[in-house]
Design a protein around this motif. Structure first.
Motif, PDB file in Angstrom:
ATOM      1  N   ILE A 606      18.606   4.837 -49.226  1.00 60.93           N
ATOM      2  CA  ILE A 606      17.611   3.769 -49.051  1.00 60.93           C
ATOM      3  C   ILE A 606      16.348   4.407 -48.502  1.00 60.93           C
ATOM      4  O   ILE A 606      16.387   5.481 -47.899  1.00 60.93           O
ATOM      5  CB  ILE A 606      18.119   2.645 -48.111  1.00 60.93           C
ATOM      6  CG1 ILE A 606      18.566   3.215 -46.763  1.00 60.93           C
ATOM      7  CG2 ILE A 606      19.246   1.865 -48.754  1.00 60.93           C
ATOM      8  CD1 ILE A 606      19.008   2.142 -45.772  1.00 60.93           C
ATOM      9  N   ASN A 607      15.211   3.752 -48.755  1.00 59.98           N
ATOM     10  CA  ASN A 607      13.901   4.332 -48.417  1.00 59.98           C
ATOM     11  C   ASN A 607      13.700   5.657 -49.146  1.00 59.98           C
ATOM     12  O   ASN A 607      13.192   6.635 -48.584  1.00 59.98           O
ATOM     13  CB  ASN A 607      13.732   4.536 -46.909  1.00 59.98           C
ATOM     14  CG  ASN A 607      13.682   3.225 -46.140  1.00 59.98           C
ATOM     15  OD1 ASN A 607      13.564   2.161 -46.747  1.00 59.98           O
ATOM     16  ND2 ASN A 607      13.786   3.297 -44.836  1.00 59.98           N
ATOM     17  N   SER A 611       9.504   9.051 -45.655  1.00 55.06           N
ATOM     18  CA  SER A 611       9.885   9.866 -44.496  1.00 55.06           C
ATOM     19  C   SER A 611      11.038   9.246 -43.724  1.00 55.06           C
ATOM     20  O   SER A 611      11.681   9.925 -42.914  1.00 55.06           O
ATOM     21  CB  SER A 611       8.674  10.043 -43.573  1.00 55.06           C
ATOM     22  OG  SER A 611       8.208   8.783 -43.116  1.00 55.06           O
ATOM     23  N   THR A 612      11.323   7.981 -43.971  1.00 57.12           N
ATOM     24  CA  THR A 612      12.411   7.290 -43.264  1.00 57.12           C
ATOM     25  C   THR A 612      13.676   7.208 -44.115  1.00 57.12           C
ATOM     26  O   THR A 612      14.560   6.384 -43.839  1.00 57.12           O
ATOM     27  CB  THR A 612      11.954   5.858 -42.892  1.00 57.12           C
ATOM     28  OG1 THR A 612      11.500   5.197 -44.080  1.00 57.12           O
ATOM     29  CG2 THR A 612      10.849   5.884 -41.864  1.00 57.12           C
ATOM     30  N   GLN A 613      13.783   8.034 -45.163  1.00 60.62           N
ATOM     31  CA  GLN A 613      14.934   7.956 -46.072  1.00 60.62           C
ATOM     32  C   GLN A 613      16.243   8.156 -45.306  1.00 60.62           C
ATOM     33  O   GLN A 613      16.364   9.011 -44.432  1.00 60.62           O
ATOM     34  CB  GLN A 613      14.812   9.004 -47.172  1.00 60.62           C
ATOM     35  CG  GLN A 613      15.988   8.999 -48.142  1.00 60.62           C
ATOM     36  CD  GLN A 613      15.776   9.936 -49.312  1.00 60.62           C
ATOM     37  OE1 GLN A 613      14.678  10.007 -49.855  1.00 60.62           O
ATOM     38  NE2 GLN A 613      16.826  10.670 -49.700  1.00 60.62           N
ATOM     39  N   ASP A 719       3.326   1.813 -53.350  1.00 54.13           N
ATOM     40  CA  ASP A 719       2.338   1.844 -52.265  1.00 54.13           C
ATOM     41  C   ASP A 719       2.771   2.767 -51.129  1.00 54.13           C
ATOM     42  O   ASP A 719       2.558   2.474 -49.949  1.00 54.13           O
ATOM     43  CB  ASP A 719       2.065   0.429 -51.744  1.00 54.13           C
ATOM     44  CG  ASP A 719       3.295  -0.240 -51.148  1.00 54.13           C
ATOM     45  OD1 ASP A 719       4.401   0.306 -51.303  1.00 54.13           O
ATOM     46  OD2 ASP A 719       3.138  -1.315 -50.531  1.00 54.13           O
ATOM     47  N   ASP A 720       3.376   3.922 -51.508  1.00 47.70           N
ATOM     48  CA  ASP A 720       3.832   4.885 -50.497  1.00 47.70           C
ATOM     49  C   ASP A 720       2.700   5.274 -49.544  1.00 47.70           C
ATOM     50  O   ASP A 720       2.925   5.491 -48.346  1.00 47.70           O
ATOM     51  CB  ASP A 720       4.369   6.157 -51.172  1.00 47.70           C
ATOM     52  CG  ASP A 720       5.520   5.876 -52.127  1.00 47.70           C
ATOM     53  OD1 ASP A 720       5.716   4.694 -52.474  1.00 47.70           O
ATOM     54  OD2 ASP A 720       6.212   6.829 -52.518  1.00 47.70           O
ATOM     55  N   LEU A 725       1.571   4.863 -43.568  1.00 43.28           N
ATOM     56  CA  LEU A 725       0.627   4.489 -42.510  1.00 43.28           C
ATOM     57  C   LEU A 725       1.028   3.164 -41.855  1.00 43.28           C
ATOM     58  O   LEU A 725       0.231   2.527 -41.179  1.00 43.28           O
ATOM     59  CB  LEU A 725      -0.790   4.371 -43.088  1.00 43.28           C
ATOM     60  CG  LEU A 725      -1.382   5.672 -43.648  1.00 43.28           C
ATOM     61  CD1 LEU A 725      -2.698   5.394 -44.364  1.00 43.28           C
ATOM     62  CD2 LEU A 725      -1.594   6.676 -42.517  1.00 43.28           C
ATOM     63  N   GLN A 726       2.294   2.781 -42.103  1.00 43.05           N
ATOM     64  CA  GLN A 726       2.864   1.548 -41.557  1.00 43.05           C
ATOM     65  C   GLN A 726       2.117   0.308 -42.061  1.00 43.05           C
ATOM     66  O   GLN A 726       1.896  -0.655 -41.328  1.00 43.05           O
ATOM     67  CB  GLN A 726       2.881   1.585 -40.022  1.00 43.05           C
ATOM     68  CG  GLN A 726       3.750   2.710 -39.479  1.00 43.05           C
ATOM     69  CD  GLN A 726       3.852   2.699 -37.965  1.00 43.05           C
ATOM     70  OE1 GLN A 726       3.044   2.097 -37.278  1.00 43.05           O
ATOM     71  NE2 GLN A 726       4.857   3.386 -37.446  1.00 43.05           N
TER      72      GLN A 726
END
Length: 751
Positions: A606-607, A611-613, A719-720, A725-726
């Motif tokens: 998931i993800n 960077s949060t994969q 929209d990665d 950038l949160q």
């Protein structure tokens, strides 16, 4: 044959009426003409009633006497008419030409009949003249009687009361002056004028005393509320605007409502667009900038009868509204600014055209109500007044479901791929994409684009109006760059310095409005609040003052990292016309992960590529994270659903729970699908980067099944750039949307 000459001697009673005629032979020296030369005439004139015989000049004939009667009242005229009509009855038929009368006898009798008929007509004319004059007299007495009531217990009357008394005494005096000098009442009218002028002086003195007393009293806070302005007090002195809001001011609009409201009565536009494109909103120009700017004026007709010729015509406005409006008069040389203090007169005309514009929407300091007052003043005395109530057209927010005319996005160099993707999707719907190099990245937070509606001669005028942001850490200049002809701009409040946890509270991601709901035809506004810190209080008070989209609903966002309400709920349309509410659901997020585990996909990523994969297994094994999300569902989401069912009048089948997982800090673990943008049948959604099962994104498919009832096309965007950038596609874009096709005043029924 020689004619015998006779003299007719009239027998006249005490009222001057001929009651008989006898004939006596005339001396030869006097008999100079034939009987056919008789000239018998009955007169009503200034000196009274008289019967004249052969000679009207008694100096030529001392034997002939004229007897006169002078009526001195209407009653005596009535008596005289009765006498004449009685005589007419005696000789109601003209002499029979076949009777045995000498020719001159017949002629004499016929003349007598004609003279009485003519006299009767003259008396009737005089009676009508005096009756009309008596009506004028009675009208003056009636006005004076009303004015005299203010003389009773004078200490109880206010300045306004004494102004009214002054006006009434002046009216009574002017009415008496209309009585002609020829009337029986002329002398009495002169006496009354002198008497009433004394009373006018007393009223003027009492007004001065009341004004002095008012100055000595402490000032009280002024509250302005709608007043009854339906019926003008003074005939021939009237203001009226576009009462029925059809864009044309005419006689139909003279029927004014009892009170102005959002649904009835003339509207005034906050003139915040830039028709001459000089970079300033038109209300700051202190003038009317051509034909386009003229269309933004609320037109008011000021009808003035000839009774007010010679009077000064003054305009004023209530103190609460005075700082917030501009008033203009249309003259032969163009539009001219009007003094609102009531000291500088207008250019006199029987039909004055005025134009009104507002310099502000309604807000916490001003209700948006305008009481525009016209005054006629003559020799320092107020002759007449009239007041018309108007109100500023409200600013209306657009929901996520409204048709889109333009999407705004910034080109920051590294986001060109997503910009192109947005253009490809949006432009095929007929909407434009405005790409601005170097503009603020987070377009949603920097501004809120709503709209206004206003009637004009071309029909319903509607244009977008952007509310400038109040972000303390970002530039919000982009909003003003949108200002143009028929695109307004304004600002409310100032940036605040907030603590680190609430630093994003004033971003407009934290503000939204629902689509049309039961009892809320233009939707209901909602916003986020956390730890007693909410959206800018000045903005909230401004929104409440619009009174058209309900009292804003506060939603608890304290458990989110950025604390924006757009991360929790959103709305999409449906074929039925009823809106569907999407709500972030940690419970559904846990269910999605467990479904994947049951199907043997616990190792799926998931993800993906972020960077949060992580994996499904890792997420489920994080028991504290799972417990945290279960608590969020139970303690935050479920109570919120119950709250919004009540606040928004929603049924269960209108609420769609969308899977989400939130970290301890309140950040969405995978791209938040609630942050979606609806554009004319297309739903722009962040790619959730869910597990790939048989080449298909499981989370995408799950989402599409959940929203299938809406019947719209779902577009998942890469929209990665924003996710790292949160942020997301929702926070990176903004939309200019069309307003309701129907004017807001036809949608609402509440004042």
């Amino acid at each position: 044959m020689n004619w015998m000459r006779y003299i007719a001697v009239a027998l006249i009673n005490a009222f001057g009426v001929v009651v008989g005629i006898i004939l006596v032979p005339a001396p030869p020296t006097f008999a100079q003409s034939a009987p056919t030369d008789l000239d018998l005439e009955y007169h009503i004139n200034d000196s009274g009633l008289q019967l004249q015989g052969f000679e009207t000049d008694t100096r030529k004939n001392p034997n002939f006497e004229t007897i006169e009667i002078t009526p001195k009242s209407l009653a005596e005229l009535y008596q005289l008419r009765e006498r004449i009509q009685a005589e007419l009855k005696k000789i109601s038929n003209p002499p029979d030409i076949n009777s045995n009368l000498e020719a001159w006898e017949y002629q004499l009798q016929l003349k007598q009949y004609e003279t009485l008929v003519k006299a009767n007509r003259q008396v009737e004319t005089q009676i009508k003249f005096e009756e009309t004059t008596l009506e004028t007299w009675n009208q003056a007495i009636k006005i004076a009687t009303e004015a005299a009531t203010f003389g009773k217990q004078p200490e109880t009357h206010t300045v306004k009361d004494w102004e009214t008394a002054q006006q009434l005494w002046v009216q009574a005096i002017d009415t008496l002056r209309k009585i002609p000098r020829e009337s029986f009442l002329s002398a009495k009218a002169i006496d009354k004028i002198v008497e009433y002028q004394g009373y006018l002086a007393i009223a003027t003195y009492q007004r001065a005393l009341a004004q002095q007393s008012q100055k000595e009293q402490p000032e009280k806070p002024q509250t302005i509320s709608p007043i009854s302005t339906a019926n003008p007090q003074f005939p021939g002195f009237k203001l009226y605007g576009d009462t029925n809001r059809d864009g044309v001011v005419n006689e139909v609009d003279e029927q004014r409502p009892e009170q102005w409201s959002l649904s009835v009565g003339p509207l005034v536009l906050f003139n915040n667009d830039d028709d001459d494109r000089d970079g300033l909103p038109d209300w700051r120009e202190k003038g009317v900038n051509g034909a386009e700017d003229e269309k933004d004026l609320a037109i008011v007709h000021f009808k003035v009868s000839q009774d007010y010729n010679g009077s000064e015509l003054l305009m004023s406005v209530d103190e609460a509204a005075r700082p917030y409006i501009n008033l203009f008069q249309k003259t032969s040389t163009g539009w001219k600014a009007v003094d609102l203090s009531g000291t500088t007169p207008l250019e006199f005309s029987s039909d004055i055209i005025l134009g009104v514009e507002a310099k502000q929407f309604a807000n916490q300091n001003w209700s948006g109500l305008i009481n525009l007052k016209a005054t006629a003043r003559k020799q320092g005395i107020i002759m007449a007044t009239d007041t018309i109530s108007m109100g500023v057209a409200p600013w209306i927010m657009s929901p996520n479901t409204a048709p889109v005319s333009e999407v705004h996005i910034s080109d920051r160099g590294d986001n060109q791929a997503i910009v192109q993707e947005v253009k490809t999707i949006v432009e095929k719907t007929g909407a434009n994409v405005k790409v601005t190099p170097g503009a603020t990245l987070w377009m949603k937070g920097t501004q809120e684009i709503g709209y206004v509606q206003f009637p004009n001669t071309e029909g319903l005028k509607e244009y977008p109006v952007v509310l400038k942001g109040n972000r303390s850490t970002e530039s919000d200049d982009y909003a003003q760059s949108l200002m143009n002809q028929n695109f307004g701009w304004f600002e409310v409040g100032k940036p605040r310095q907030l603590d680190v946890f609430n630093q994003w509270a004033d971003w407009y991601n934290n503000l939204a409005v629902t689509p049309a709901l039961p009892k809320y035809p233009l939707g209901r506004i909602y916003y986020g609040t956390a730890d007693n810190v909410s959206l800018n209080p000045e903005v909230l008070e401004f929104l409440k003052a619009q009174k058209i989209q309900g009292d804003p609903v506060a939603i608890d966002t304290s458990w989110l990292m950025v604390r924006h309400v757009d991360e929790i709920i959103n709305f999409i349309p449906s074929p039925s016309g009823e809106p569907l509410m999407l709500i972030a659901s940690p419970g559904e997020g846990i269910k999605l992960l467990k479904d994947l585990e049951k199907q043997g996909y616990e190792g799926a990523a998931i993800n993906r590529e972020l960077s949060t994969q992580t994996t499904v297994r890792a997420a489920l094994n994080n028991q504290l994270l799972m417990q945290h999300n279960q608590n969020l569902q139970k303690q935050k989401i479920d109570p919120l659903i119950n709250q919004l069912k009540k606040e928004f009048n929603l049924r269960t089948d209108q609420i769609i729970e969308i899977p989400a997982i939130f970290s301890y800090s309140g950040y969405a673990w995978w791209p938040n699908l609630i942050n979606c943008v609806y554009v004319n049948g297309e739903l722009l959604v962040s790619n959730p980067k869910g597990p790939l099962i048989d080449g298909r994104d499981y989370t995408q498919e799950y989402f599409k099944r959940r929203v299938a009832v809406a019947g719209i096309n779902v577009d998942f965007l890469e929209d990665d750039y924003y996710q790292e950038l949160q942020g997301n596609i929702y926070s990176a874009t903004n939309t200019t949307r069309l307003g309701n096709e129907q004017p807001f005043w036809q949608d609402i029924s509440t004042p």
